[in-house]
Design a protein around this motif. Structure first.
Motif, short mmCIF file in Angstrom:
data_model
loop_
_atom_site.label_atom_id
_atom_site.label_comp_id
_atom_site.label_asym_id
_atom_site.label_seq_id
_atom_site.Cartn_x
_atom_site.Cartn_y
_atom_site.Cartn_z
N MET A 66 0.81 -1.21 0.03
CA MET A 66 -0.10 0.12 0.08
C MET A 66 0.81 1.13 0.02
N ASN A 67 0.66 2.39 -0.82
CA ASN A 67 1.35 3.23 -0.72
C ASN A 67 0.18 4.81 -0.30
N ALA A 68 1.02 5.83 -0.30
CA ALA A 68 0.19 6.99 0.19
C ALA A 68 -0.98 7.36 -0.78
N MET A 69 -0.89 7.01 -2.15
CA MET A 69 -1.89 7.26 -2.88
C MET A 69 -3.11 6.42 -2.81
N GLN A 70 -2.65 5.03 -2.53
CA GLN A 70 -3.85 4.15 -2.32
C GLN A 70 -4.58 4.53 -1.00
N LEU A 71 -4.00 4.90 -0.13
CA LEU A 71 -4.56 5.11 1.19
C LEU A 71 -5.30 6.46 1.00
N LEU A 72 -4.97 7.41 0.34
CA LEU A 72 -5.70 8.67 0.05
C LEU A 72 -6.98 8.25 -0.93
N LEU A 73 -6.82 7.58 -1.89
CA LEU A 73 -7.87 7.14 -2.67
C LEU A 73 -8.94 6.41 -1.98
N SER A 74 -8.52 5.68 -0.91
CA SER A 74 -9.33 4.62 -0.20
C SER A 74 -10.22 5.43 0.85
N LEU A 75 -9.83 6.85 0.91
CA LEU A 75 -10.79 7.50 1.89
C LEU A 75 -11.72 8.16 1.13
N PHE A 83 1.32 11.33 4.41
CA PHE A 83 0.71 9.76 4.75
C PHE A 83 2.14 9.02 4.14
N ALA A 84 2.67 9.42 3.31
CA ALA A 84 3.85 8.89 2.78
C ALA A 84 5.08 8.47 4.00
N ALA A 85 4.92 9.78 4.95
CA ALA A 85 6.01 9.49 6.06
C ALA A 85 5.70 8.40 6.91
N ILE A 86 4.10 7.87 6.96
CA ILE A 86 3.92 6.81 7.81
C ILE A 86 3.82 5.52 7.09
N LEU A 87 4.09 5.37 6.11
CA LEU A 87 4.09 4.32 5.27
C LEU A 87 5.54 3.88 4.88
N PRO A 88 5.79 2.75 4.73
CA PRO A 88 7.04 2.17 4.53
C PRO A 88 7.51 2.52 2.92
N SER A 89 8.79 2.77 2.73
CA SER A 89 9.07 3.05 1.37
C SER A 89 9.32 1.86 0.47
N LEU A 138 -3.10 11.32 15.10
CA LEU A 138 -3.89 10.51 14.22
C LEU A 138 -3.26 9.56 13.10
N ARG A 139 -2.21 10.20 12.54
CA ARG A 139 -1.41 9.52 11.53
C ARG A 139 -0.51 8.67 12.51
N LYS A 140 -0.30 8.46 13.72
CA LYS A 140 0.33 7.59 14.30
C LYS A 140 -0.55 6.48 14.62
N GLN A 141 -1.78 6.91 15.08
CA GLN A 141 -2.92 5.92 15.26
C GLN A 141 -3.14 5.22 14.10
N LEU A 142 -3.37 5.70 13.04
CA LEU A 142 -3.70 5.21 11.88
C LEU A 142 -2.85 4.05 11.39
N LYS A 143 -1.54 4.58 11.27
CA LYS A 143 -0.26 3.74 11.24
C LYS A 143 -0.32 2.38 12.07
N GLU A 151 -1.19 -1.62 10.58
CA GLU A 151 -0.25 -2.37 10.89
C GLU A 151 -0.94 -3.62 11.56
N THR A 152 -1.61 -3.25 12.56
CA THR A 152 -2.45 -4.21 13.27
C THR A 152 -3.42 -5.08 12.24
N GLU A 153 -3.85 -4.43 11.47
CA GLU A 153 -4.94 -5.12 10.25
C GLU A 153 -4.02 -5.83 9.28
N GLY A 154 -2.81 -5.47 9.44
CA GLY A 154 -2.18 -6.52 8.50
C GLY A 154 -1.82 -5.76 7.00
N TYR A 155 -1.94 -4.62 7.01
CA TYR A 155 -2.04 -3.74 5.78
C TYR A 155 -0.56 -3.37 5.05
N TYR A 156 0.43 -3.42 6.00
CA TYR A 156 1.65 -3.58 5.56
C TYR A 156 2.62 -3.78 6.86
N LEU A 157 3.83 -3.97 6.56
CA LEU A 157 4.64 -4.36 7.75
C LEU A 157 5.55 -3.27 7.91
#
Lengths: 213, 186
Positions: free
Chosen positions: A1-10, B102-108, B171-176, B180-186
């Motif tokens: 999942m990337n940031a864009m996908q997350l934004l779109l999912s909203l 959002f990119a900052a809370i998701l793994p690259s 909120l970003r931290k909570q969402l992240k 993670e808990t829901e298994g959407y990314y590691l």
């Protein structure tokens, strides 16, 4: 999942969430514009005790050690404390020491480094147990309380902060220590009792006077 | 003209439906698109595409809220437009900032985008949103749905920008943590 996908999912969140923001009007009272303490050298030492409705006020006899963190760059620690009320076990108290040494240390530090009061973590422990009480005040709970709740020595008054009635009581003394009974308020069913404790109330007062208009 | 009347026009295939839609919600659509694209021509294009897509979807769709329905369409179109232009850094907009938040809370990722079930993700997000307080939800929606600036959100919520920043940070931290808990990314 990337940031864009997350934004779109909203995109497909419920209508009510989309529309409620549109109609958002100010839900909070206009912030008090009392003299701002930001950027000024002000030291407020706070001892916070949570008094549950069915508990007696025996905590008055305890000697508190306290510590204060302010937000950036300590956001992570603040969040950890916010989410985990057992944080005190993980803290290194030596960096704060007792409130006396902390007071003087922080005083000088705060003169040269203005405190960012946007978020405060206040925690306390007594001599007997590691964790007595603590609470966190941040903008989500009480906005600008640190400015609005201006202390008046010997006076009592009630102020309102975000709909919370805050009573500022008067100076009290006990044989063991002196303290100001600073404020009592009830928020979300819990009574909060905020105090300033010091062996040098004059110094505390001097700093607090900087907050007074 | 109320929404029901406008929707009736769509069902009657009366092109007055577009005129009425534009009259009532044109600014709303342009606002959302403008927050994302920040380019007048692109915004106009996206808003027009929104009307076309609405025309093609009603009927059979009968939106519960025409406003929310239009908002979703224009948001999606604008985001896809943004996606196409983002890497080229053609222009700066709130969406750039939001994207980076959002990119900052998701793994690259250096590899291909992970395929995530959109429906499941959407349901997970809604579940997460449901648990938030009204204020938290409003701030989150304001920033990540409407792409409003911190300042605008603060004005709407009648509080300080600093407070909004703090709320969003948490909120970003909570969402992240939740994702993670829901298994959407590691």
């Amino acid at each position: 999942m990337n940031a864009m996908q997350l934004l779109l999912s909203l995109t497909d969140i419920p209508d009510e969430y989309i529309l409620s923001y549109c109609s958002k009007t100010a839900q909070h009272k206009h912030r008090s514009h009392a003299k701002k303490a930001l950027g000024t050298a002000a030291v407020v030492i706070l001892i916070v005790s949570v008094v549950m409705l069915n508990q007696s006020r025996t905590h008055l006899e305890d000697n508190y050690r306290i510590g204060i963190c302010h937000n950036e760059p300590d956001l992570d620690m603040l969040d950890a404390a916010y989410n985990n009320r057992l944080l005190l076990d993980n803290l290194d108290w030596s960096q704060y020491g007792t409130y006396e040494s902390w007071l003087y240390c922080k005083t000088e530090e705060m003169v040269s480094n203005p405190i960012n009061w946007r978020t405060l973590l206040i925690f306390a422990t007594n001599a007997q147990s590691r964790l007595q009480v603590f609470t966190i005040f941040n903008d989500e709970d009480i906005s600008d309380w640190k400015v609005s709740m201006v202390f008046r020595n010997g006076n009592t008054k009630t102020v309102e902060i975000n709909g919370i009635q805050v009573e500022i009581a008067e100076w009290k003394e006990t044989p063991n220590y002196q303290y100001w009974h600073y404020a009592i308020f009830k928020y979300q069913g819990v009574i909060y009792d905020i105090r300033i404790q010091s062996n040098d109330p004059e110094q505390i007062m001097n700093f607090l006077n900087e907050l007074i208009e | 003209m109320n929404d029901s009347q406008i929707i009736d026009l769509y069902f009657q295939r009366d092109e007055q439906a577009i005129v009425e839609t534009d009259s009532k919600y044109g600014n709303f659509c342009a606002y959302i698109s403008g927050n994302i694209l920040n380019n007048k021509q692109d915004v106009e294009e996206c808003v027009n595409d929104t009307y076309l897509r609405t025309w093609n979807s009603i009927p059979p769709t009968v939106p519960n809220s025409l406003k929310a329905y239009l908002g979703r369409i224009v948001r999606n179109i604008s985001l896809n437009h943004f996606k196409a232009n983002h890497t080229q850094k053609r222009y700066a907009s709130q969406a750039d900032l939001v994207y980076e938040e959002f990119a900052a809370i998701l793994p690259s990722r250096d590899m291909l985008e992970d395929l995530v079930d959109s429906m499941q993700l959407r349901e997970a997000i809604v579940t997460w949103l449901d648990a938030l307080s009204d204020i938290q939800r409003a701030v989150f929606v304001g920033r990540y749905w409407y792409f409003d600036s911190i300042q605008i959100i603060a004005e709407k919520m009648d509080c300080s920008p600093a407070r909004i920043k703090m709320i969003l940070h948490r909120l970003r931290k909570q969402l992240k943590s939740y994702l993670e808990t829901e298994g959407y990314y590691l």
